[in-house]
Design a protein around this motif. Structure first.
Motif, PDB file in Angstrom:
ATOM      1  N   SER A  78       0.820  -1.216   0.000  1.00  0.00           N
ATOM      2  CA  SER A  78       0.000   0.000   0.000  1.00  0.00           C
ATOM      3  C   SER A  78       0.852   1.263   0.000  1.00  0.00           C
ATOM      4  O   SER A  78       1.978   1.293   0.491  1.00  0.00           O
ATOM      5  CB  SER A  78      -0.911   0.008   1.229  1.00  0.00           C
ATOM      6  N   ASP A  79       0.276   2.330  -0.574  1.00  0.00           N
ATOM      7  CA  ASP A  79       0.958   3.624  -0.576  1.00  0.00           C
ATOM      8  C   ASP A  79       1.138   4.140   0.848  1.00  0.00           C
ATOM      9  O   ASP A  79       2.146   4.778   1.157  1.00  0.00           O
ATOM     10  CB  ASP A  79       0.148   4.646  -1.400  1.00  0.00           C
ATOM     11  N   GLU A  80       0.133   3.894   1.704  1.00  0.00           N
ATOM     12  CA  GLU A  80       0.227   4.352   3.087  1.00  0.00           C
ATOM     13  C   GLU A  80       1.423   3.698   3.781  1.00  0.00           C
ATOM     14  O   GLU A  80       2.205   4.370   4.467  1.00  0.00           O
ATOM     15  CB  GLU A  80      -1.059   4.043   3.843  1.00  0.00           C
ATOM     16  N   ALA A  81       1.579   2.376   3.576  1.00  0.00           N
ATOM     17  CA  ALA A  81       2.725   1.694   4.163  1.00  0.00           C
ATOM     18  C   ALA A  81       4.021   2.279   3.630  1.00  0.00           C
ATOM     19  O   ALA A  81       4.984   2.491   4.368  1.00  0.00           O
ATOM     20  CB  ALA A  81       2.659   0.195   3.870  1.00  0.00           C
ATOM     21  N   GLY A  82       4.050   2.582   2.338  1.00  0.00           N
ATOM     22  CA  GLY A  82       5.245   3.163   1.739  1.00  0.00           C
ATOM     23  C   GLY A  82       5.630   4.487   2.379  1.00  0.00           C
ATOM     24  O   GLY A  82       6.812   4.758   2.615  1.00  0.00           O
ATOM     25  N   ALA A  83       4.635   5.324   2.671  1.00  0.00           N
ATOM     26  CA  ALA A  83       4.919   6.620   3.295  1.00  0.00           C
ATOM     27  C   ALA A  83       5.493   6.436   4.690  1.00  0.00           C
ATOM     28  O   ALA A  83       6.445   7.127   5.096  1.00  0.00           O
ATOM     29  CB  ALA A  83       3.640   7.455   3.344  1.00  0.00           C
ATOM     30  N   TYR A  84       4.939   5.491   5.435  1.00  0.00           N
ATOM     31  CA  TYR A  84       5.454   5.236   6.782  1.00  0.00           C
ATOM     32  C   TYR A  84       6.870   4.649   6.731  1.00  0.00           C
ATOM     33  O   TYR A  84       7.716   4.948   7.579  1.00  0.00           O
ATOM     34  CB  TYR A  84       4.528   4.305   7.544  1.00  0.00           C
ATOM     35  N   ILE A  85       7.124   3.799   5.732  1.00  0.00           N
ATOM     36  CA  ILE A  85       8.459   3.210   5.587  1.00  0.00           C
ATOM     37  C   ILE A  85       9.492   4.303   5.296  1.00  0.00           C
ATOM     38  O   ILE A  85      10.599   4.293   5.842  1.00  0.00           O
ATOM     39  CB  ILE A  85       8.468   2.143   4.476  1.00  0.00           C
ATOM     40  N   ASP A  86       9.129   5.255   4.433  1.00  0.00           N
ATOM     41  CA  ASP A  86      10.046   6.363   4.138  1.00  0.00           C
ATOM     42  C   ASP A  86      10.402   7.128   5.410  1.00  0.00           C
ATOM     43  O   ASP A  86      11.566   7.503   5.624  1.00  0.00           O
ATOM     44  CB  ASP A  86       9.411   7.314   3.117  1.00  0.00           C
ATOM     45  N   LYS A  87       9.406   7.358   6.249  1.00  0.00           N
ATOM     46  CA  LYS A  87       9.668   8.067   7.499  1.00  0.00           C
ATOM     47  C   LYS A  87      10.548   7.224   8.421  1.00  0.00           C
ATOM     48  O   LYS A  87      11.456   7.742   9.092  1.00  0.00           O
ATOM     49  CB  LYS A  87       8.339   8.405   8.185  1.00  0.00           C
ATOM     50  N   TRP A  88      10.296   5.931   8.458  1.00  0.00           N
ATOM     51  CA  TRP A  88      11.099   5.013   9.272  1.00  0.00           C
ATOM     52  C   TRP A  88      12.565   5.074   8.850  1.00  0.00           C
ATOM     53  O   TRP A  88      13.467   5.184   9.688  1.00  0.00           O
ATOM     54  CB  TRP A  88      10.521   3.603   9.108  1.00  0.00           C
ATOM     55  N   LEU A  89      12.808   5.044   7.532  1.00  0.00           N
ATOM     56  CA  LEU A  89      14.174   5.107   7.045  1.00  0.00           C
ATOM     57  C   LEU A  89      14.825   6.453   7.342  1.00  0.00           C
ATOM     58  O   LEU A  89      16.027   6.533   7.606  1.00  0.00           O
ATOM     59  CB  LEU A  89      14.200   4.836   5.540  1.00  0.00           C
ATOM     60  N   GLU A  90      14.033   7.508   7.310  1.00  0.00           N
ATOM     61  CA  GLU A  90      14.572   8.827   7.641  1.00  0.00           C
ATOM     62  C   GLU A  90      15.044   8.874   9.098  1.00  0.00           C
ATOM     63  O   GLU A  90      16.086   9.461   9.413  1.00  0.00           O
ATOM     64  CB  GLU A  90      13.498   9.891   7.396  1.00  0.00           C
ATOM     65  N   LEU A  91      14.266   8.254   9.985  1.00  0.00           N
ATOM     66  CA  LEU A  91      14.606   8.258  11.404  1.00  0.00           C
ATOM     67  C   LEU A  91      15.697   7.255  11.753  1.00  0.00           C
ATOM     68  O   LEU A  91      16.494   7.500  12.668  1.00  0.00           O
ATOM     69  CB  LEU A  91      13.352   7.947  12.235  1.00  0.00           C
ATOM     70  N   ALA A  92      15.720   6.127  11.060  1.00  0.00           N
ATOM     71  CA  ALA A  92      16.674   5.045  11.392  1.00  0.00           C
ATOM     72  C   ALA A  92      17.276   4.495  10.107  1.00  0.00           C
ATOM     73  O   ALA A  92      16.918   3.400   9.654  1.00  0.00           O
ATOM     74  CB  ALA A  92      15.960   3.939  12.166  1.00  0.00           C
ATOM     75  N   PRO A  93      18.192   5.241   9.497  1.00  0.00           N
ATOM     76  CA  PRO A  93      18.710   4.848   8.175  1.00  0.00           C
ATOM     77  C   PRO A  93      19.523   3.560   8.177  1.00  0.00           C
ATOM     78  O   PRO A  93      19.759   3.003   7.106  1.00  0.00           O
ATOM     79  CB  PRO A  93      19.582   6.050   7.779  1.00  0.00           C
ATOM     80  N   PHE A  94      19.954   3.072   9.345  1.00  0.00           N
ATOM     81  CA  PHE A  94      20.733   1.839   9.381  1.00  0.00           C
ATOM     82  C   PHE A  94      19.934   0.662   9.940  1.00  0.00           C
ATOM     83  O   PHE A  94      20.502  -0.371  10.285  1.00  0.00           O
ATOM     84  CB  PHE A  94      21.999   2.054  10.212  1.00  0.00           C
ATOM     85  N   ASP A  95      18.624   0.818  10.026  1.00  0.00           N
ATOM     86  CA  ASP A  95      17.773  -0.254  10.530  1.00  0.00           C
ATOM     87  C   ASP A  95      17.466  -1.210   9.383  1.00  0.00           C
ATOM     88  O   ASP A  95      16.745  -0.866   8.439  1.00  0.00           O
ATOM     89  CB  ASP A  95      16.482   0.336  11.112  1.00  0.00           C
ATOM     90  N   SER A  96      18.009  -2.406   9.449  1.00  0.00           N
ATOM     91  CA  SER A  96      17.838  -3.371   8.365  1.00  0.00           C
ATOM     92  C   SER A  96      16.376  -3.696   8.112  1.00  0.00           C
ATOM     93  O   SER A  96      15.962  -3.907   6.962  1.00  0.00           O
ATOM     94  CB  SER A  96      18.598  -4.659   8.696  1.00  0.00           C
ATOM     95  N   ARG A  97      15.574  -3.726   9.162  1.00  0.00           N
ATOM     96  CA  ARG A  97      14.159  -4.065   8.990  1.00  0.00           C
ATOM     97  C   ARG A  97      13.441  -3.002   8.165  1.00  0.00           C
ATOM     98  O   ARG A  97      12.526  -3.320   7.404  1.00  0.00           O
ATOM     99  CB  ARG A  97      13.501  -4.236  10.351  1.00  0.00           C
ATOM    100  N   ALA A  98      13.835  -1.757   8.308  1.00  0.00           N
ATOM    101  CA  ALA A  98      13.219  -0.695   7.504  1.00  0.00           C
ATOM    102  C   ALA A  98      13.555  -0.877   6.032  1.00  0.00           C
ATOM    103  O   ALA A  98      12.695  -0.719   5.144  1.00  0.00           O
ATOM    104  CB  ALA A  98      13.685   0.671   7.997  1.00  0.00           C
ATOM    105  N   HIS A  99      14.806  -1.193   5.736  1.00  0.00           N
ATOM    106  CA  HIS A  99      15.199  -1.429   4.333  1.00  0.00           C
ATOM    107  C   HIS A  99      14.458  -2.630   3.758  1.00  0.00           C
ATOM    108  O   HIS A  99      14.000  -2.600   2.606  1.00  0.00           O
ATOM    109  CB  HIS A  99      16.708  -1.646   4.252  1.00  0.00           C
ATOM    110  N   LEU A 100      14.317  -3.676   4.543  1.00  0.00           N
ATOM    111  CA  LEU A 100      13.576  -4.849   4.074  1.00  0.00           C
ATOM    112  C   LEU A 100      12.112  -4.516   3.806  1.00  0.00           C
ATOM    113  O   LEU A 100      11.515  -4.990   2.843  1.00  0.00           O
ATOM    114  CB  LEU A 100      13.674  -5.969   5.109  1.00  0.00           C
ATOM    115  N   ALA A 101      11.528  -3.705   4.673  1.00  0.00           N
ATOM    116  CA  ALA A 101      10.132  -3.316   4.479  1.00  0.00           C
ATOM    117  C   ALA A 101       9.969  -2.544   3.174  1.00  0.00           C
ATOM    118  O   ALA A 101       9.008  -2.747   2.432  1.00  0.00           O
ATOM    119  CB  ALA A 101       9.661  -2.480   5.662  1.00  0.00           C
ATOM    120  N   LEU A 102      10.923  -1.637   2.890  1.00  0.00           N
ATOM    121  CA  LEU A 102      10.835  -0.876   1.639  1.00  0.00           C
ATOM    122  C   LEU A 102      10.994  -1.794   0.427  1.00  0.00           C
ATOM    123  O   LEU A 102      10.249  -1.675  -0.568  1.00  0.00           O
ATOM    124  CB  LEU A 102      11.907   0.210   1.622  1.00  0.00           C
TER     125      LEU A 102
END
Length: 690
Positions: free
Chosen positions: A197-221
């Motif tokens: 979903s686009d909504e999930a994508g927007a939240y993932i972008d914010k997650w990566l902005e806050l935690a750029p080295f979080d592997s789970r965020a990269h996997l989610a994207l």
């Protein structure tokens, strides 16, 4: 000067106040701290003076769990001006003008303290902290959406103060903490949304902005883009992420391998999985020698280097680094969960990476942090344990000692910290396992479910514990602690006469042996073997195994208790008392506390100290999970102390359950020497149990 306030305590503002803030709609008064500070009443902005220190004071009071002394507030905000208390009075008067309402005073002073009353006052940071404290994982989609919208920026965005080092240190800690809260909310929110979903994508972008080295965020994207067929975008992101990770000397290979799995799954049109994949992506510097599968997962922990506090500055080294190293070593020796090596956590700390961010980079379940302060006549160590994925503080404590011998003090504090962390992790994991359906448990969860049943100390619960330990071993035959748990259930069957004693003793010995074969360096394996040998009447061999257990891990409380148990019957009673005390010091809320006290009672009785024996026996019998054998210890010790009426009360309680219970049953339960057996038979005759 003492530490002004612990970060954990200030974020974990008491839940009652937080709930009050959630019910603020009637009053219509709210304060925004997540972003630029603002106050509104009935959706209308409330003007504040331009003073930055006034705003800082409001935020500090909003998160303070208790009334704060005026001197502390002056030290926090003012760099020794001519009249700090006068400036504080001016700020408080202006806050009263902004916040007080007819019949309701928000700013309250009592004696020399100041407090902000939160009832009916909506504060976004308090609301977010309360949600984290109560458990983000239990919240629904709409609640998580509402919480995510509270974060309009950094905590107190743009509100640093010149020449206020204590406040700026507190502010930095709060920003890190709330950023971690925001990340935890986003991660759980994304997990409830359709992966593509686009909504999930927007939240993932914010997650990566806050935690750029979080592997789970990269996997989610990657998962989100792959579901939408945007393979090219995934490859571009993968290349950019690789450069980012390499710039920080973090191994990118596990993430690249995870992407290959996602791509393979998409190519084969396998049914979709959740947006945040269940498999782990450990960083190479801290990964286990062999990757853990879902079945063999263990809880993981990073102990970040403690900080030495001195005056207005914090620094690394000295006592703090020594204590950190000691805690990491002691926790690793328990072999109960995976502990990140010292080199990895110190390397991240050298880069000034916050503990919460470090926890996500290291892909661990828990992060422990702390500080050390040496003052005249005392050493103060503050510690907290945070669950990384929920940003929830699961334990926080302050230890204070006189530094008569600093190495003894740090050893004592280290013991307390290690035992507390191990106990809290076990409790959290056990409670989480209890909430899951039995058929969904992995080996780690099944083991902790077994512990929960094991510590109920009834025949039915013991059988359930046996089933869950067996379930854990079917999934992970290399799980030494699960074999030790299985041995414990057989030991209970023999000890409590819930089955044929010889047969159950043989099974306890066999499963303890399997635990040792799997991991001979695990203290629980030697503990299980020591207890099994005691059942077989091999006292010397039992003591050797139990001493090996505590040699391997000096913080293994059950090992010290088992030594006390064996010595209390036919060994050295003074040693039994010392081991009992040490086990209770290491684990003051242990489920086997009744046994620790009961062993001490029997040791006192063997020394002829019947008054002490009866008092410890009463304490043991008062524990909520004390079983019949503990009541029997109390009956015999009270009889020997001449407290026949109380002793007969316990004897009657025993015979309600076991009508034919006699001294022979009591003697057969234990391995007393001749003198102790004669003494307890004498006590039994006094109350009609002969």
């Amino acid at each position: 000067m003492e530490q002004l306030v612990s970060v954990g305590a200030s974020v974990e503002t008491h839940v009652e106040s937080a709930r009050a803030s959630l019910e603020s709609t009637a009053a219509g008064l709210s304060v925004r701290l997540l972003g630029q500070l603002a106050i509104s009443r009935d959706d209308m902005s409330v003007a504040l003076p331009a003073s930055r220190k006034l705003r800082a004071l409001l935020a500090y009071l909003a998160l303070a769990p208790h009334p704060v002394g005026r001197s502390r507030l002056c030290e926090l905000l003012w760099d020794v001006p001519n009249d700090p208390r006068g400036e504080l009075r001016w700020c408080l008067s202006k806050l009263r003008g902004a916040l007080d309402e007819p019949g309701r005073r928000r700013i309250e002073t009592e004696g020399d303290t100041v407090a902000l009353r939160l009832a009916g006052l909506g504060i976004d940071a308090v609301e977010a902290a309360a949600a984290v404290a109560e458990g983000i994982e239990s919240l629904g989609l709409e609640r998580l959406r509402t919480l995510s919208h509270l974060f309009t920026g950094d905590f107190l965005d743009g509100l640093e103060l010149d020449r206020s080092p204590h406040f700026n240190s507190w502010l930095t800690a709060q920003r890190r903490r709330f950023r971690s809260c925001h990340v935890a909310i986003l991660e759980h929110l994304i997990g409830l949304l359709p992966a593509e979903s686009d909504e999930a994508g927007a939240y993932i972008d914010k997650w990566l902005e806050l935690a750029p080295f979080d592997s789970r965020a990269h996997l989610a994207l990657l998962e989100n883009n792959a579901r939408r067929g945007q393979i090219g975008a995934c490859e571009e992101h993968l290349a950019a992420a690789a450069r980012l990770f390499e710039s920080e000397e973090l191994d990118f290979a596990p993430l690249r391998e995870a992407w290959q799995e996602i791509r393979s799954r998409q190519s084969s049109a396998t049914p979709p999985v959740r947006s945040v994949p269940a498999f782990a992506v450990p960083q190479a510097p801290v990964a286990p020698a062999e990757p853990e599968t879902s079945a063999t997962r263990r809880a993981s922990l990073a102990v970040m280097p403690f900080v030495e506090r001195a005056g207005t500055a914090d620094f690394r080294g000295g006592l703090a680094d020594g204590l950190t190293h000691d805690i990491i070593t002691r926790l690793a020796k328990l072999r109960d969960f995976f502990v990140i090596a010292r080199g990895s956590v110190f390397a991240l700390a050298e880069k000034d990476i916050s503990p919460e961010d470090a926890g996500r980079r290291l892909n661990v379940d828990y992060v422990a942090t702390g500080s050390v302060r040496s003052l005249s006549g005392r050493v103060i160590v503050a510690v907290e344990l945070v669950e990384v994925r929920t940003a929830r503080i699961v334990w926080a404590e302050t230890f204070e000692h006189r530094p008569d011998d600093i190495f003894v003090v740090l050893d004592d504090i280290g013991n307390s910290i290690v035992s507390s962390i191990a106990a809290e992790v076990t409790t959290v994991e056990r409670n989480r396992a209890m909430l899951k359906a039995p058929n969904s448990l992995n080996a780690w969860e099944a083991y902790h479910r077994g512990l929960w049943h094991m510590y109920r100390f009834t025949r039915t619960e013991n059988e359930l514990a046996h089933q869950f330990f067996d379930m854990a071993l079917k999934q992970d035959p290399t799980f030494a602690r699960a074999y030790a748990g299985l041995s414990f259930t057989h030991w209970q069957n023999a000890f409590q006469r819930w089955g044929d004693r010889d047969h159950e003793a043989a099974l306890a010995f066999e499963t303890a042996g399997q635990s040792l074969l799997v991991d001979e360096h695990n203290p629980a394996a030697h503990w299980a073997m020591g207890r099994a040998l005691w059942l077989r009447g091999e006292r010397d061999g039992s003591l050797l195994e139990l001493e090996r257990a505590v040699d391997l891990s000096p913080n293994f409380a059950l090992g010290h208790y088992a030594l006390s148990f064996v010595h209390s019957q036919s060994g050295d009673p003074r040693s039994a008392i010392g081991s009992s005390d040490h086990s209770r010091h290491l684990s003051p809320f242990d489920p086997l506390l009744f046994g620790m006290m009961g062993a001490r009672a029997m040791a006192h009785a063997r020394l002829g100290e019947f008054a002490e024996a009866s008092e410890w026996a009463l304490k043991a019998a008062a524990r909520p999970n004390a079983h019949i054998i503990i009541l029997a210890i109390a009956a015999h010790c009270l009889a020997l102390a001449g407290r026949q009426d109380e002793a007969r009360t316990f004897a009657a309680a025993i015979r309600k359950t076991l009508p034919d219970y006699r001294a022979d049953d009591f003697i057969a339960t234990f391995r007393f020497d001749r003198d102790a057996e004669a003494m307890f038979r004498h006590g039994a005759r006094r109350i009609g149990l002969n």
